[in-house]
Design an enzyme around this catalytic site. Structure first.
Site, PDB file in Angstrom:
ATOM      1  CD  GLU A 103      -3.139  -0.874   2.040  1.00  0.00           C
ATOM      2  OE1 GLU A 103      -4.002  -1.569   2.085  1.00  0.00           O
ATOM      3  OE2 GLU A 103      -3.121   0.049   3.115  1.00  0.00           O
ATOM      4  CB  CYS A 116       3.520   6.904   3.543  1.00  0.00           C
ATOM      5  SG  CYS A 116       4.134   5.326   4.680  1.00  0.00           S
ATOM      6  CB  CYS A 123       9.334  -5.979   7.293  1.00  0.00           C
ATOM      7  SG  CYS A 123      10.788  -5.538   8.216  1.00  0.00           S
ATOM      8  CB  CYS A 127       9.477  -3.891  15.042  1.00  0.00           C
ATOM      9  SG  CYS A 127      11.020  -3.773  14.239  1.00  0.00           S
ATOM     10  CB  CYS A 130       5.906  -3.619  13.010  1.00  0.00           C
ATOM     11  SG  CYS A 130       5.631  -3.218  11.410  1.00  0.00           S
ATOM     12  CD  GLU A 178      15.075  -1.202   7.505  1.00  0.00           C
ATOM     13  OE1 GLU A 178      14.231  -0.723   8.323  1.00  0.00           O
ATOM     14  OE2 GLU A 178      15.859  -0.359   6.844  1.00  0.00           O
ATOM     15  CB  SER A 209      11.822   5.505   8.062  1.00  0.00           C
ATOM     16  OG  SER A 209      11.566   4.813   9.463  1.00  0.00           O
ATOM     17  CG  HIS A 233      10.495   2.369  18.216  1.00  0.00           C
ATOM     18  ND1 HIS A 233       9.740   3.510  17.721  1.00  0.00           N
ATOM     19  CD2 HIS A 233      10.647   1.527  17.160  1.00  0.00           C
ATOM     20  CE1 HIS A 233       9.460   3.157  16.643  1.00  0.00           C
ATOM     21  NE2 HIS A 233      10.034   2.290  15.978  1.00  0.00           N
ATOM     22  CG  ASN A 310      -2.134   4.104  14.546  1.00  0.00           C
ATOM     23  OD1 ASN A 310      -2.846   4.524  14.963  1.00  0.00           O
ATOM     24  ND2 ASN A 310      -1.088   4.499  13.836  1.00  0.00           N
ATOM     25  CB  CYS A 353       1.434   3.803  12.016  1.00  0.00           C
ATOM     26  SG  CYS A 353       1.787   5.516  11.685  1.00  0.00           S
TER      27      CYS A 353
HETATM   28  N1  SAH Z   1      11.140  -0.615   8.345  1.00  0.00           N
HETATM   29  C1  SAH Z   1      11.279   0.920   8.548  1.00  0.00           C
HETATM   30  C2  SAH Z   1      10.231   1.737   7.809  1.00  0.00           C
HETATM   31  C3  SAH Z   1       8.807   1.284   7.946  1.00  0.00           C
HETATM   32  S1  SAH Z   1       8.240   1.404   9.404  1.00  0.00           S
HETATM   33  C4  SAH Z   1      11.294   1.250   9.813  1.00  0.00           C
HETATM   34  O1  SAH Z   1      10.954   0.434  10.923  1.00  0.00           O
HETATM   35  O2  SAH Z   1      11.456   2.164  10.119  1.00  0.00           O
HETATM   36  C5  SAH Z   1       8.014   2.841   9.722  1.00  0.00           C
HETATM   37  C6  SAH Z   1       7.462   3.386  11.164  1.00  0.00           C
HETATM   38  O3  SAH Z   1       6.085   3.091  11.445  1.00  0.00           O
HETATM   39  C7  SAH Z   1       8.525   2.902  11.990  1.00  0.00           C
HETATM   40  O4  SAH Z   1       9.051   4.016  12.876  1.00  0.00           O
HETATM   41  C8  SAH Z   1       7.353   1.962  12.857  1.00  0.00           C
HETATM   42  O5  SAH Z   1       7.817   2.264  14.408  1.00  0.00           O
HETATM   43  C9  SAH Z   1       6.332   2.519  12.824  1.00  0.00           C
HETATM   44  N2  SAH Z   1       5.116   1.535  13.174  1.00  0.00           N
HETATM   45  C10 SAH Z   1       4.933   0.361  13.023  1.00  0.00           C
HETATM   46  N3  SAH Z   1       3.880  -0.235  13.404  1.00  0.00           N
HETATM   47  C11 SAH Z   1       3.331   0.751  13.965  1.00  0.00           C
HETATM   48  C12 SAH Z   1       2.165   0.625  14.697  1.00  0.00           C
HETATM   49  N4  SAH Z   1       1.353  -0.173  14.979  1.00  0.00           N
HETATM   50  N5  SAH Z   1       1.732   2.003  15.434  1.00  0.00           N
HETATM   51  C13 SAH Z   1       2.368   3.079  15.265  1.00  0.00           C
HETATM   52  N6  SAH Z   1       3.731   3.135  14.519  1.00  0.00           N
HETATM   53  C14 SAH Z   1       4.078   1.945  13.844  1.00  0.00           C
HETATM   54 FE1  SF4 Z   2       9.914  -3.945   9.542  1.00  0.00          FE
HETATM   55 FE2  SF4 Z   2      10.071  -1.421  10.014  1.00  0.00          FE
HETATM   56 FE3  SF4 Z   2       7.880  -3.068  10.770  1.00  0.00          FE
HETATM   57 FE4  SF4 Z   2      10.197  -3.296  11.988  1.00  0.00          FE
HETATM   58  S1  SF4 Z   2       8.758  -1.587  12.053  1.00  0.00           S
HETATM   59  S2  SF4 Z   2       8.830  -5.078  11.238  1.00  0.00           S
HETATM   60  S3  SF4 Z   2      11.461  -2.818  10.547  1.00  0.00           S
HETATM   61  S4  SF4 Z   2       8.539  -2.520   8.782  1.00  0.00           S
END
Ligand code: SAH
Ligand code: SF4
Length: 382
Positions: A103, A116, A123, A127, A130, A178, A209, A233, A310, A353
């Site tokens: 998306e 975005c 990925c 994390c 996420c 990523e 990012s 984080h 989120n 997010c």
């Molecule tokens: N992989 C890269 C870029 C994609 S994620 C990274 O991790 O930086 C982009 C941002 O979205 C990251 O900072 C991540 O912390 C945030 N993110 C991921 N899942 C989220 C969620 N459920 N709520 C709020 N932010 C989130």
């Molecule tokens: Fe991948 Fe970024 Fe999500 Fe971590 S926050 S799982 S690096 S997309």
């Protein structure tokens, strides 16, 4: 909300010119026995005029057009659906070759519109907060599929024809995936975003990012001028190890060293790193943790972006209250930092997010074939 089904699928063996940088396209024409200035002409057709039909590239000459059509094509990824939020946010579900779905989200704000963009289907870094991570890794996007997200966002507003590609003023590589684990394709696509023959977006307005793939970030410093955001984080390694598993390999001190080296390598001395900090209730949102963060970042050239978590179905984490976010914010502001809180946008179309998996599938009524293949996708929009 309004949903539109726009395109269907096609698989091709021809070379896709859309994701080629100027040097790559010049080499392509030289290899064809043609003059390299053809690259500039074709780039203007693709990225300035939004033209994908090689047959319509009138300054190439008929013979060259026919030759090109045999070996090459200009193919953006396909829009499966498009949704408009009441707040102006527009979100696309995009099918990439092989069937994966990602998306992209465009978020208009006063005086700018930020796209975005995703870099991978899924990925591998997992994390804990996420939903992309929960999905696992499917594959890297090609450079054409990455820059194609910019192309189709502009196209969807008929803005190529209107001579107004500025409907996208900023790009953040903060969608699915990523970016530093898809290094070459992301660097090529960002090059196209920033170059005059591409989209001419200022290097300050294209942001990568990363969760902290340190060796790749060190490498990026040598080849890219884009802005940098790091997903921190947590104020200490013990907590970050739990939230961002790659921290066990590249701990906070390494990441901050590498990020600082990145901005030090830029010609523009006023640049800072954006530190992203997703606030999760009871996990990393305590005022003591804000104080620790202030100490950690005391001498680090940065601004801080707080992102209230989120929620998504596979997660037990909770978003902190507005008061908790304010208290955390206040500690950092009092310590002298520039701190923004990311507001949730596109809520009515599930574009915020980490909100998107499943809902995209349901709301656009994707085909059963898709469902069976499990090719769901999500993005963290900003
Ligand atoms: N992989 C890269 C870029 C994609 S994620 C990274 O991790 O930086 C982009 C941002 O979205 C990251 O900072 C991540 O912390 C945030 N993110 C991921 N899942 C989220 C969620 N459920 N709520 C709020 N932010 C989130
Ligand atoms: Fe991948 Fe970024 Fe999500 Fe971590 S926050 S799982 S690096 S997309």
């Amino acid at each position: 909300m309004n949903a539109t089904v726009i395109a269907s699928s096609e698989v091709s063996a021809r070379v896709n010119l859309l994701g080629m940088t100027q040097p790559q396209l010049e080499q392509f024409f030289l290899d064809l026995g043609e003059k390299k200035f053809r690259a500039q002409q074709v780039m203007k057709w693709m990225h300035h005029a939004g033209v994908t039909d090689i047959g319509a590239m009138s300054n190439l000459g008929k013979a060259l057009r026919e030759k090109l059509q045999r070996v090459a094509e200009v193919r953006p990824p396909e829009i499966v659906s498009q949704h408009d939020s009441a707040d102006g946010t527009r979100k696309w579900a995009i099918r990439v070759s092989g069937g994966g779905l990602v998306e992209a989200v465009l978020i208009p704000e006063a005086g700018r519109a930020t796209l975005c963009v995703s870099s991978q289907v899924g990925c591998s870094l997992d994390c804990s907060f996420c939903s992309t991570g929960k999905q696992g890794f499917e594959r890297d996007l090609t450079a054409a599929e990455i820059i194609g997200q910019v192309w189709l966002a502009i196209k969807s507003y008929d803005a190529f024809q209107a001579g107004n590609r500025r409907v996208v003023t900023n790009v953040v590589m903060m969608g699915m995936g990523e970016p530093l684990l898809n290094f070459d394709n992301v660097v090529a696509a960002m090059d196209l975003m920033m170059s005059d023959l591409g989209y001419g977006i200022s290097k300050r307005r294209v942001t990568l990012s990363t969760s902290g793939v340190v060796p790749a970030l060190d490498r990026l410093a040598r080849v890219s001028e884009a802005s940098l955001a790091i997903s921190l984080h947590a104020p200490d390694d013990a907590l970050r190890n739990q939230l961002v598993p790659i921290n066990r390999k590249y701990p906070i001190a390494e990441l901050l060293r590498s990020a600082r080296a990145y901005i030090d390598a830029q010609a523009d001395s006023k640049r800072v790193v954006t530190v992203e900090y997703t606030l999760i209730a009871g996990v990393n949102d305590h005022v003591d943790q804000a104080r620790d963060l202030a100490v950690l970042l005391r001498d680090f050239p940065c601004k801080i972006n707080l992102i209230p978590f989120n929620s998504f179905p596979q997660s037990d984490y909770q978003r902190p209250s507005g008061n908790a976010v304010s208290r955390f914010w206040q500690v950092l502001v009092d310590a002298g930092f520039i701190v923004t809180v990311r507001t949730t946008r596109g809520d009515d179309i599930a574009a915020a997010c980490g909100q998107l998996v499943g809902q995209v599938v349901d709301r656009t009524r994707r085909s059963e074939r898709y469902r069976a293949a499990g090719q769901a996708a999500e993005v963290q929009a900003r």
